[in-house]
Design an enzyme around this catalytic site. Structure first.
Site, PDB file in Angstrom:
ATOM      1  N   TYR A 141       0.842  -1.201   0.000  1.00 45.03           N
ATOM      2  CA  TYR A 141       0.000   0.000   0.000  1.00 45.03           C
ATOM      3  C   TYR A 141       0.883   1.259   0.000  1.00 45.03           C
ATOM      4  O   TYR A 141       0.691   2.177  -0.798  1.00 45.03           O
ATOM      5  CB  TYR A 141      -0.942   0.027   1.215  1.00 45.03           C
ATOM      6  CG  TYR A 141      -1.760   1.306   1.248  1.00 45.03           C
ATOM      7  CD1 TYR A 141      -1.504   2.302   2.188  1.00 45.03           C
ATOM      8  CD2 TYR A 141      -2.750   1.546   0.293  1.00 45.03           C
ATOM      9  CE1 TYR A 141      -2.216   3.493   2.194  1.00 45.03           C
ATOM     10  CE2 TYR A 141      -3.470   2.736   0.282  1.00 45.03           C
ATOM     11  CZ  TYR A 141      -3.194   3.701   1.232  1.00 45.03           C
ATOM     12  OH  TYR A 141      -3.904   4.890   1.216  1.00 45.03           O
ATOM     13  N   ARG A 188       1.798   8.066  13.038  1.00 45.18           N
ATOM     14  CA  ARG A 188       1.479   9.314  13.745  1.00 45.18           C
ATOM     15  C   ARG A 188      -0.028   9.577  13.753  1.00 45.18           C
ATOM     16  O   ARG A 188      -0.608  10.052  14.692  1.00 45.18           O
ATOM     17  CB  ARG A 188       2.204  10.478  13.059  1.00 45.18           C
ATOM     18  CG  ARG A 188       1.952  11.850  13.657  1.00 45.18           C
ATOM     19  CD  ARG A 188       2.266  12.961  12.668  1.00 45.18           C
ATOM     20  NE  ARG A 188       1.357  12.955  11.529  1.00 45.18           N
ATOM     21  CZ  ARG A 188       1.601  13.571  10.375  1.00 45.18           C
ATOM     22  NH1 ARG A 188       2.725  14.248  10.207  1.00 45.18           N
ATOM     23  NH2 ARG A 188       0.726  13.521   9.394  1.00 45.18           N
ATOM     24  N   ARG A 198     -10.554   4.797   9.241  1.00 40.60           N
ATOM     25  CA  ARG A 198      -9.526   4.459   8.240  1.00 40.60           C
ATOM     26  C   ARG A 198      -8.451   3.667   8.970  1.00 40.60           C
ATOM     27  O   ARG A 198      -7.823   4.155   9.891  1.00 40.60           O
ATOM     28  CB  ARG A 198      -8.947   5.741   7.621  1.00 40.60           C
ATOM     29  CG  ARG A 198     -10.036   6.491   6.835  1.00 40.60           C
ATOM     30  CD  ARG A 198      -9.577   7.845   6.390  1.00 40.60           C
ATOM     31  NE  ARG A 198      -8.475   7.780   5.428  1.00 40.60           N
ATOM     32  CZ  ARG A 198      -8.609   7.415   4.149  1.00 40.60           C
ATOM     33  NH1 ARG A 198      -9.779   7.050   3.700  1.00 40.60           N
ATOM     34  NH2 ARG A 198      -7.567   7.394   3.335  1.00 40.60           N
ATOM     35  N   PHE A 258      15.426  19.355  -0.638  1.00 41.29           N
ATOM     36  CA  PHE A 258      14.050  18.900  -0.910  1.00 41.29           C
ATOM     37  C   PHE A 258      13.846  17.462  -0.437  1.00 41.29           C
ATOM     38  O   PHE A 258      12.796  17.105   0.092  1.00 41.29           O
ATOM     39  CB  PHE A 258      13.764  19.024  -2.410  1.00 41.29           C
ATOM     40  CG  PHE A 258      12.516  18.322  -2.843  1.00 41.29           C
ATOM     41  CD1 PHE A 258      12.576  17.136  -3.550  1.00 41.29           C
ATOM     42  CD2 PHE A 258      11.267  18.823  -2.523  1.00 41.29           C
ATOM     43  CE1 PHE A 258      11.418  16.465  -3.931  1.00 41.29           C
ATOM     44  CE2 PHE A 258      10.103  18.169  -2.902  1.00 41.29           C
ATOM     45  CZ  PHE A 258      10.186  16.986  -3.602  1.00 41.29           C
TER      46      PHE A 258
HETATM   47  O1  LIG Z   1      -4.259  13.887   2.522  1.00 44.93           O
HETATM   48  C1  LIG Z   1      -3.206  14.296   3.107  1.00 44.93           C
HETATM   49  O2  LIG Z   1      -3.043  15.444   3.581  1.00 44.93           O
HETATM   50  C2  LIG Z   1      -2.096  13.289   3.288  1.00 44.93           C
HETATM   51  O3  LIG Z   1      -2.354  12.247   2.384  1.00 44.93           O
HETATM   52  C3  LIG Z   1      -1.691  11.021   2.724  1.00 44.93           C
HETATM   53  C4  LIG Z   1      -2.679   9.884   2.611  1.00 44.93           C
HETATM   54  O4  LIG Z   1      -3.848  10.114   2.204  1.00 44.93           O
HETATM   55  O5  LIG Z   1      -2.243   8.754   2.963  1.00 44.93           O
HETATM   56  C5  LIG Z   1      -0.567  10.720   1.675  1.00 44.93           C
HETATM   57  O6  LIG Z   1      -1.054  10.815   0.343  1.00 44.93           O
HETATM   58  C6  LIG Z   1      -0.184  10.010  -0.522  1.00 44.93           C
HETATM   59  C7  LIG Z   1      -0.744  10.018  -1.935  1.00 44.93           C
HETATM   60  C8  LIG Z   1      -0.458  11.318  -2.644  1.00 44.93           C
HETATM   61  C9  LIG Z   1       1.050  11.625  -2.651  1.00 44.93           C
HETATM   62  C10 LIG Z   1       1.138  13.096  -2.750  1.00 44.93           C
HETATM   63  C11 LIG Z   1       2.545  13.633  -2.821  1.00 44.93           C
HETATM   64  C12 LIG Z   1       3.199  13.976  -1.656  1.00 44.93           C
HETATM   65  C13 LIG Z   1       4.415  14.615  -1.702  1.00 44.93           C
HETATM   66  C14 LIG Z   1       4.979  14.938  -2.928  1.00 44.93           C
HETATM   67  C15 LIG Z   1       6.197  15.671  -2.993  1.00 44.93           C
HETATM   68  C16 LIG Z   1       6.707  16.033  -4.216  1.00 44.93           C
HETATM   69  C17 LIG Z   1       6.063  15.668  -5.399  1.00 44.93           C
HETATM   70  C18 LIG Z   1       4.884  14.949  -5.340  1.00 44.93           C
HETATM   71  C19 LIG Z   1       4.319  14.596  -4.116  1.00 44.93           C
HETATM   72  C20 LIG Z   1       3.102  13.907  -4.062  1.00 44.93           C
HETATM   73  C21 LIG Z   1       0.560  11.698   1.865  1.00 44.93           C
HETATM   74  O7  LIG Z   1       0.558  12.811   1.392  1.00 44.93           O
HETATM   75  N1  LIG Z   1       1.574  11.178   2.539  1.00 44.93           N
HETATM   76  C22 LIG Z   1       2.786  11.966   2.784  1.00 44.93           C
HETATM   77  C23 LIG Z   1       3.944  11.126   2.406  1.00 44.93           C
HETATM   78  C24 LIG Z   1       3.994  10.971   0.874  1.00 44.93           C
HETATM   79  C25 LIG Z   1       5.438  11.062   0.525  1.00 44.93           C
HETATM   80  C26 LIG Z   1       5.630  11.231  -0.957  1.00 44.93           C
HETATM   81  C27 LIG Z   1       7.098  11.364  -1.192  1.00 44.93           C
HETATM   82  C28 LIG Z   1       7.860  10.233  -1.496  1.00 44.93           C
HETATM   83  C29 LIG Z   1       9.208  10.335  -1.722  1.00 44.93           C
HETATM   84  C30 LIG Z   1       9.851  11.565  -1.645  1.00 44.93           C
HETATM   85  C31 LIG Z   1      11.232  11.697  -1.878  1.00 44.93           C
HETATM   86  C32 LIG Z   1      11.840  12.913  -1.819  1.00 44.93           C
HETATM   87  C33 LIG Z   1      11.103  14.053  -1.498  1.00 44.93           C
HETATM   88  C34 LIG Z   1       9.732  13.960  -1.271  1.00 44.93           C
HETATM   89  C35 LIG Z   1       9.093  12.717  -1.336  1.00 44.93           C
HETATM   90  C36 LIG Z   1       7.705  12.614  -1.108  1.00 44.93           C
HETATM   91 MG   LIG Z   2      -4.873   8.862   0.828  1.00 42.09          MG
END
Ligand SMILES: O=C(O)CO[C@@H](C(=O)O)[C@@H](OCCCCCc1ccc2ccccc2c1)C(=O)NCCCCCc1ccc2ccccc2c1
Ligand SMILES: [Mg+2]
Ligand SMILES: [Mg+2]
Length: 340
Positions: A141, A188, A198, A258
C-alpha cells in the site's frame, strides 16, 4: 522566482500548492527553476488523486473507475470534479488549470507523472477498503501511495540532468524514501484515522496486542497499544539505511534539501511517537522550533548523519527493557546511530 514571467495558470498552481501542502510547499519552492515547475505540478496531480481516494463520501462504484482512469484526465482539457467534500477539493475543482500546465511540461516529465498517476490510481483501488493484513501488504500500500512518488521524483531528477542516472534507476532505494515518510504518517495519524474508520495499521502487528485496531484506543489496553506502536516504529526504522544511501547520491543542493528535510521531519516524528501513549489520544507533532532547526540545517550528509544519530540515540535510550520488540528496536536504531 519572478512571478511576472510566469503564466497566470502557473501562478495559480503555486497558490494551490501553498493551500494544500503544509509540509512540502517550502521545499518544492526551493527547487531549481525547471524542477520546481514539474515537481509542483506532480504534487498537485497526485494530491488531486489522493483527495478522491480519501473522500469517503464518493460512492465506491464511482470512486473505482475514477481512480483507475484519473491519469487520462490529464489529457482532457476541460475535466474537473466538483463533487468532493475533502479539505483539498480545490485541486479537483480546478483540475483543468493543473492539467493545462501539466501539458506544458517537457514530454519526458509528462510521461513520468502520467505513469505514476496511473499506477497509484490502480493501487488505491486494490486497497480501497483499507484492509491491510500483512506487513507485506503494508509495504505494498505504501509503495502505491508514496513509494511511487519517490520513484517518479527520482526519474524527474535524472531527466532534468541535475542528478546522476543511478538516482532515477535504483527504484528499490527510491521506494524506501516514500515508505519511510508514509509509514511515519500512518503511525502518527492513528487517532485521526481511527475516528474516520480508516485502518492503515497492519493486522499482522495489532492482532498480537488486541482483537481489533479500534481496541487499542481503549485506555485499559494502553500497554498493549504502546507495544504495538513500538513494533510499527521498529518496522519503519528499517528503511533508514536506504534513506541514507539515497541522500548520499544526491549532488544538487536544492534537490538535497528537498529530499532530506521531509526525511528528517519523519525521524523526528518517529522519535516523538515511540513509546508515547499520546499517539492514541491526539495528533503527536514535533515542536515548531525543532522543525525550523531541521529545515534550516538539513543541508549536508554530515548534518543528516548527525540528526539521524541524535534521534536514533534518543529512541535507543527510551526502549523499555520489557518491550516485546526491545532487541529488534535496538538493532534497527543502531543503523541510524552509525559507526561513530
Ligand atoms: O491527505 C493528506 O493530507 C495526506 O495524504 C496522505 C494519505 O492520504 O495517505 C498521503 O497521500 C499520498 C498520496 C499522494 C502523494 C502526494 C505527494 C506527496 C508529496 C509529494 C512531494 C513532491 C512531489 C509529489 C508529491 C506527491 C501523503 O501525502 N503522505 C505523505 C507522504 C507521501 C510522501 C511522498 C514522497 C515520497 C518520496 C519523496 C522523496 C523525496 C522528497 C519527497 C518525497 C515525497
Ligand atoms: Mg490517501
Ligand atoms: Mg491523503
Amino acid at each position: 522566482c519572478d512571478l511576472t514571467l510566469m503564466s497566470s495558470d502557473m501562478r495559480t498552481c503555486y497558490e494551490y500548492l501553498r493551500l494544500t501542502s503544509r509540509s512540502f510547499c517550502a521545499v518544492i519552492m526551493a527547487l531549481d527553476e525547471d524542477l520546481r515547475y514539474a515537481v509542483c505540478i506532480y504534487y498537485l496531480v497526485l494530491r488531486a488523486l489522493d483527495t478522491v481516494e480519501d473522500d469517503m463520501t464518493i460512492p465506491v462504484d464511482e470512486k473505482i473507475p475514477l481512480l483507475k482512469a484519473f491519469h487520462e484526465k490529464l489529457y482532457e482539457p476541460d475535466w474537473h470534479y466538483t463533487q468532493s467534500k475533502e479539505k483539498d477539493r480545490v485541486v479537483l475543482e480546478n483540475f483543468n488549470i493543473i492539467s493545462s500546465e501539466f501539458r506544458n511540461l517537457a514530454p519526458v516529465f509528462q510521461s513520468v507523472i502520467a505513469d505514476s498517476c496511473r499506477e497509484m490510481g490502480y493501487g488505491m483501488t486494490v486497497f480501497l477498503d483499507a484492509k491491510i493484513d500483512t506487513y507485506d501488504q503494508w509495504d505494498e500500500y505504501c509503495h502505491y501511495v508514496a513509494g511511487l512518488v519517490g520513484i517518479g521524483l527520482s526519474k524527474l531528477f535524472t531527466a532534468s540532468g541535475l542528478e546522476n542516472t543511478v538516482v532515477g534507476q535504483d527504484e528499490a532505494i527510491s521506494n524506501s524514501m516514500g515508505l519511510f515518510l508514509q509509514k511515519t504518517n500512518i503511525i502518527r495519524d492513528y487517532y485521526e484515522d481511527i475516528l474516520q474508520k480508516r485502518l492503515f495499521w497492519p493486522k499482522q502487528a495489532w492482532i498480537k496486542y488486541g482483537n481489533s485496531l479500534e481496541s487499542l484506543k481503549d485506555p485499559r489496553n494502553l500497554n498493549n497499544a504502546v507495544a504495538c506502536l513500538n513494533e510499527l516504529v521498529t518496522d519503519a526504522l528499517k528503511h533508514i539505511p536506504d534513506v541514507l544511501t539515497y541522500l548520499s547520491r544526491i549532488r544538487n543542493q536544492s534537490v538535497f534539501n528537498f529530499c532530506a528535510i521531509p526525511q528528517m521531519m519523519a525521524i523526528a516524528t518517529l522519535e516523538r511517537c515511540y513509546n508515547n501513549p499520546h499517539v492514541f489520544r491526539k495528533n503527536v507533532k514535533i515542536r515548531k522550533g525543532a522543525a525550523v532547526r531541521l529545515m534550516d540545517q538539513s543541508t549536508s550528509m554530515l548534518a543528516i548523519r548527525n540528526f539521524m544519530n541524535h534521534f536514533c540515540t534518543k529512541i535507543y535510550n527510551r526502549i523499555p527493557p520489557i518491550d516485546p520488540n526491545a532487541g529488534r528496536t535496538r538493532t534497527a536504531v543502531s543503523y541510524g546511530i552509525g559507526p561513530g
